[in-house]
Design a protein around this motif. Sequence first.
Motif, PDB file in Angstrom:
ATOM      1  N   ILE A 157      62.291   9.048  36.011  1.00 57.34           N
ATOM      2  CA  ILE A 157      61.209   8.724  37.300  1.00 57.34           C
ATOM      3  C   ILE A 157      60.081   7.759  35.869  1.00 57.34           C
ATOM      4  O   ILE A 157      60.423   7.543  35.177  1.00 57.34           O
ATOM      5  N   ALA A 158      60.231   6.152  36.974  1.00 59.14           N
ATOM      6  CA  ALA A 158      60.058   5.178  36.282  1.00 59.14           C
ATOM      7  C   ALA A 158      60.374   5.107  35.409  1.00 59.14           C
ATOM      8  O   ALA A 158      60.365   3.863  34.053  1.00 59.14           O
ATOM      9  N   GLY A 192      56.444  13.225  38.768  1.00 60.94           N
ATOM     10  CA  GLY A 192      56.728  11.528  39.045  1.00 60.94           C
ATOM     11  C   GLY A 192      57.734  11.962  40.682  1.00 60.94           C
ATOM     12  O   GLY A 192      58.338  12.415  40.618  1.00 60.94           O
ATOM     13  N   ARG A 193      57.793  11.067  41.725  1.00 59.63           N
ATOM     14  CA  ARG A 193      58.281  10.511  42.301  1.00 59.63           C
ATOM     15  C   ARG A 193      60.079   9.987  41.524  1.00 59.63           C
ATOM     16  O   ARG A 193      59.990   8.896  40.810  1.00 59.63           O
ATOM     17  N   MET A 225      51.840  11.748  37.010  1.00 61.64           N
ATOM     18  CA  MET A 225      50.692  12.151  36.957  1.00 61.64           C
ATOM     19  C   MET A 225      50.828  13.761  36.799  1.00 61.64           C
ATOM     20  O   MET A 225      51.469  14.519  36.870  1.00 61.64           O
ATOM     21  N   SER A 226      49.268  14.261  35.620  1.00 57.40           N
ATOM     22  CA  SER A 226      49.168  15.339  35.155  1.00 57.40           C
ATOM     23  C   SER A 226      48.432  16.008  36.250  1.00 57.40           C
ATOM     24  O   SER A 226      47.558  16.019  36.425  1.00 57.40           O
ATOM     25  N   THR A 247      61.575  13.524  47.051  1.00 55.95           N
ATOM     26  CA  THR A 247      61.790  13.893  46.283  1.00 55.95           C
ATOM     27  C   THR A 247      61.121  13.754  44.387  1.00 55.95           C
ATOM     28  O   THR A 247      60.810  12.261  44.275  1.00 55.95           O
ATOM     29  N   TYR A 248      60.049  14.492  44.115  1.00 51.82           N
ATOM     30  CA  TYR A 248      59.362  14.552  42.968  1.00 51.82           C
ATOM     31  C   TYR A 248      60.004  15.409  42.244  1.00 51.82           C
ATOM     32  O   TYR A 248      60.456  16.405  42.053  1.00 51.82           O
ATOM     33  N   GLY A 249      59.895  14.887  40.369  1.00 50.77           N
ATOM     34  CA  GLY A 249      60.360  15.798  39.535  1.00 50.77           C
ATOM     35  C   GLY A 249      59.522  16.413  38.894  1.00 50.77           C
ATOM     36  O   GLY A 249      58.140  15.424  38.626  1.00 50.77           O
ATOM     37  N   ILE A 250      58.861  17.479  38.384  1.00 50.68           N
ATOM     38  CA  ILE A 250      58.549  17.794  37.066  1.00 50.68           C
ATOM     39  C   ILE A 250      58.887  17.959  35.659  1.00 50.68           C
ATOM     40  O   ILE A 250      59.689  18.518  35.578  1.00 50.68           O
TER      41      ILE A 250
END
Length: 256
Positions: A157-158, A192-193, A225-226, A247-250
């Motif tokens: 992510i990023a 985040g993506r 994002m928190s 897809t997003y990651g946690i």
Amino acid sequence: MKKTEEKKSKGVKKNVLKLLIKIVVLITAAVGGAAVYRISVNVRLTKLIDNSKTINITNNTGSIEGIVYELINQLKEKDKELSKKNDEIIKLKEENAGLKVSNSSSEATVGQDGDTTADNSDNDTKASTDAEIMNLFGDGEAETVYKLDNDKGSFKIAGEDYYSGVTIGNAESGWVYMNLKKKYKHISFDVGRVDECPINDGKLLLFKDEGNPKKYDLDAEKSLMSFELDVTGTDRLKIQIDPDWTTYGIVNIKVE
């Protein structure tokens, strides 16, 4: 001649009276003082006894000297007796103080037991290690759970690699359960993506047991994002992401 003897006799009596007064004062101080102070009193008392031996008693005053020594011995015995009682009192005080501490600890324990409820979320439970946190994740749909001790690898992510976390989504909505079992009060995490996935916004939905979800918008152009949520009394938390073909990651998950 008689006047001279009378003066000497008066002088001896005066010295004897002074000696007795000093001894009484010293013994009184010994009764109220600590053990160390009593030792000092005994030393001074011994000195007075030694000094009394040097008094030059003439004529028929030998009986007075005997009375003085007898009084001194009696006072010394009394001092020993009082010292012993004083030591016993100090010992009793120390034992009493120990009992108070013990009773206070028992009362605190009873208070804690009385406050215990069926809802374990009141306890200060905290999942502190990666294994403890990631083992809370259960079944789901269109999700991948990454742990430090499995062979799933990592995701980015990023531009940053994450070896611990969850990815959700792809072509359709995805979700994952967290089995909290009413043990925790608070959860926080970042979303985040995932890199190399379509830059599409999405939605985050959080379900506490069977309740209505809390909904949040996800911005695909933000790195992370928190989010945080009060989960007191929650048995299962459902984390759902509607990713709109991405897809997003946690990551950075904390549970306490």
